[in-house]
Write a protein that holds these residues in place. Structure first.
Motif, PDB file in Angstrom:
ATOM      1  N   VAL A 210       0.865  -1.180   0.000  1.00  0.00           N
ATOM      2  CA  VAL A 210       0.000   0.000   0.000  1.00  0.00           C
ATOM      3  C   VAL A 210       0.900   1.228   0.000  1.00  0.00           C
ATOM      4  CG1 VAL A 210      -1.934  -1.107   1.187  1.00  0.00           C
ATOM      5  CG2 VAL A 210      -0.128   0.018   2.526  1.00  0.00           C
ATOM      6  N   PHE A 211       0.333   2.356  -0.380  1.00  0.00           N
ATOM      7  CA  PHE A 211       1.088   3.606  -0.327  1.00  0.00           C
ATOM      8  C   PHE A 211       0.828   4.255   1.030  1.00  0.00           C
ATOM      9  CE2 PHE A 211       1.113   2.939  -4.893  1.00  0.00           C
ATOM     10  CZ  PHE A 211       2.409   3.318  -5.212  1.00  0.00           C
ATOM     11  N   ALA A 212       1.793   4.065   1.931  1.00  0.00           N
ATOM     12  CA  ALA A 212       1.682   4.594   3.284  1.00  0.00           C
ATOM     13  C   ALA A 212       2.687   5.722   3.474  1.00  0.00           C
ATOM     14  CB  ALA A 212       1.953   3.482   4.304  1.00  0.00           C
ATOM     15  N   PRO A 213       2.353   6.713   4.306  1.00  0.00           N
ATOM     16  CA  PRO A 213       3.272   7.845   4.502  1.00  0.00           C
ATOM     17  C   PRO A 213       4.605   7.403   5.090  1.00  0.00           C
ATOM     18  CG  PRO A 213       1.087   8.325   5.386  1.00  0.00           C
ATOM     19  CD  PRO A 213       1.105   6.869   5.062  1.00  0.00           C
ATOM     20  N   PHE A 214       5.680   7.915   4.503  1.00  0.00           N
ATOM     21  CA  PHE A 214       7.033   7.728   5.015  1.00  0.00           C
ATOM     22  C   PHE A 214       7.697   9.089   4.940  1.00  0.00           C
ATOM     23  CE2 PHE A 214      11.547   6.360   4.291  1.00  0.00           C
ATOM     24  CZ  PHE A 214      11.732   5.750   5.525  1.00  0.00           C
ATOM     25  N   GLY A 216       6.118  11.676   5.544  1.00  0.00           N
ATOM     26  CA  GLY A 216       5.069  12.502   4.961  1.00  0.00           C
ATOM     27  C   GLY A 216       4.840  12.298   3.488  1.00  0.00           C
ATOM     28  N   ILE A 217       5.519  11.347   2.860  1.00  0.00           N
ATOM     29  CA  ILE A 217       5.394  11.108   1.428  1.00  0.00           C
ATOM     30  C   ILE A 217       4.838   9.708   1.208  1.00  0.00           C
ATOM     31  CG2 ILE A 217       6.653  10.985  -0.767  1.00  0.00           C
ATOM     32  CD1 ILE A 217       8.836  12.699   0.598  1.00  0.00           C
ATOM     33  N   PRO A 218       3.793   9.542   0.380  1.00  0.00           N
ATOM     34  CA  PRO A 218       3.280   8.195   0.106  1.00  0.00           C
ATOM     35  C   PRO A 218       4.381   7.319  -0.497  1.00  0.00           C
ATOM     36  CG  PRO A 218       1.760   9.855  -0.699  1.00  0.00           C
ATOM     37  CD  PRO A 218       3.020  10.587  -0.323  1.00  0.00           C
ATOM     38  N   ALA A 219       4.640   6.183   0.152  1.00  0.00           N
ATOM     39  CA  ALA A 219       5.701   5.278  -0.296  1.00  0.00           C
ATOM     40  C   ALA A 219       5.138   3.863  -0.379  1.00  0.00           C
ATOM     41  CB  ALA A 219       6.882   5.316   0.668  1.00  0.00           C
ATOM     42  N   SER A 220       5.434   3.165  -1.453  1.00  0.00           N
ATOM     43  CA  SER A 220       4.990   1.784  -1.614  1.00  0.00           C
ATOM     44  C   SER A 220       5.603   0.936  -0.506  1.00  0.00           C
ATOM     45  CB  SER A 220       5.418   1.255  -2.982  1.00  0.00           C
ATOM     46  OG  SER A 220       5.021  -0.091  -3.143  1.00  0.00           O
ATOM     47  N   ASN A 273       5.583   2.251   9.461  1.00  0.00           N
ATOM     48  CA  ASN A 273       6.493   3.244   8.882  1.00  0.00           C
ATOM     49  C   ASN A 273       6.898   4.295   9.912  1.00  0.00           C
ATOM     50  OD1 ASN A 273       6.684   2.072   6.398  1.00  0.00           O
ATOM     51  ND2 ASN A 273       5.462   3.598   5.306  1.00  0.00           N
ATOM     52  N   ALA A 274       5.978   4.631  10.804  1.00  0.00           N
ATOM     53  CA  ALA A 274       6.301   5.614  11.845  1.00  0.00           C
ATOM     54  C   ALA A 274       7.374   5.073  12.792  1.00  0.00           C
ATOM     55  CB  ALA A 274       5.041   5.992  12.627  1.00  0.00           C
ATOM     56  N   LEU A 275       7.319   3.765  13.086  1.00  0.00           N
ATOM     57  CA  LEU A 275       8.359   3.143  13.909  1.00  0.00           C
ATOM     58  C   LEU A 275       9.720   3.273  13.232  1.00  0.00           C
ATOM     59  CD1 LEU A 275       7.000  -0.279  15.274  1.00  0.00           C
ATOM     60  CD2 LEU A 275       7.639   1.737  16.599  1.00  0.00           C
TER      61      LEU A 275
END
Length: 307
Positions: A210-214, A216-220, A273-275
């Protein structure tokens, strides 16, 4: 098909000689004192990257995208140090794979949060240790393995000689090794209370993403953490680590994510991703910025622009 071809190739086939040479070179590097090999790597890294302009651009672009609040001078400083870390990474691989336990044990180490991991394990739960690709990733795994038994997931190498070497050398300190496609074995391991270490911070062509924020940027981003926790009930713990200025190493294990997994795979992957982002912010110079993290984009979306 490619895997089948390489698996059928003999270990000593001429096409595998470069891999044997690479393993021999790592062995030679490992004979040096650890601090000496790191110092040599810090010189070799920038020299090699001087011949790789595309990778240098990737490092600079990643830092500009992820740390827009930094000044240009700060980004250039971190970029220069990150090039040195690329060489230190090679030295770390050599040391971890070939150094004896007697040489690894004296390395100064501080571990925070080990009680979080032990409590989850003692409660009969498997544990997913979520790490990231730092220059000392492999060393952090071996250092943690001095305190408890851990298994690891890894990306299969298509050359049979290097695949053989990686599995054999890592098995010296990892309880078990799993390719990413060995799902049943991974599930059994976690359901039996095993501790599995892996790094889901890179873009993968296979697997659900999925494209999750990394930053603050959507990252696969691969959704394996959500899926494995859902199927096994494993606790998810962040596994952060860094090399300190005095040459010692520190490992930080977070509290298990609460109410994880949920029914929302995107929300769960965002938390993972936040971790990872939190660990990177503790030691941005030591992260593998030369990986093109934002190469894939959501449909009808332009590449991220520098902010």
């Amino acid at each position: 098909m490619r895997t089948l071809k390489t698996a059928a190739r003999p270990l000593w086939h001429p096409l595998s000689w470069p891999s044997w040479f690479a393993l021999a070179l790592l062995w030679l590097i490992a004979q040096l004192p650890h601090r000496v090999s790191l110092a040599i790597g810090a010189v070799v890294g920038p020299a090699v990257l001087a011949l790789m302009p595309r990778r240098r651009r990737v490092i600079a672009q990643n830092l500009a995208l992820c740390f827009p609040e930094w000044s240009a001078d700060e980004r250039r400083r971190v970029e220069r140090e990150n090039r040195r870390e690329a060489g230190r990474m090679l030295a770390n691989f050599a040391f971890v794979w070939f150094a004896s336990d007697a040489r690894v044990a004296p390395l100064p180490l501080r571990i925070e949060g080990l009680d979080h991991l032990l409590s989850a394990r003692d409660a009969g739960r498997g544990v997913l240790l979520v790490s990231a690709h730092f220059s000392h990733l492999e060393l952090a795994g071996r250092l943690l393995a001095q305190s408890l038994r851990i298994g690891a997931m890894y990306r299969e190498h298509h050359d049979p000689a290097f695949e053989w070497g990686v599995r054999k050398l890592r098995s010296r300190y990892a309880q078990a090794m799993f390719r990413r496609d060995e799902l049943r074995s991974v599930l059994r391991f976690l359901k039996s209370g095993g501790v599995l270490w892996y790094a889901p911070d890179q873009e993968y062509r296979r697997g659900d993403c999925v494209f999750a924020p990394f930053f603050g940027i959507p990252a696969s981003t691969i959704t394996a953490t959500h899926q494995l926790a859902r199927m096994t009930g494993a606790a998810v713990i962040g596994f952060g680590h860094r090399r300190e200025d005095d040459g010692s190493y520190s490992i930080t294990l977070s509290r298990p994510l609460e109410n994880f997994p949920s029914d929302d795979v995107l929300a769960d992957t965002t938390r993972v991703n936040a971790l990872i982002e939190q660990a990177i912010r503790r030691a941005p110079e030591q992260y593998l910025w030369l990986h093109a993290r934002f190469k894939s984009r959501p449909p009808d979306t332009r590449p991220p622009s520098l902010r």
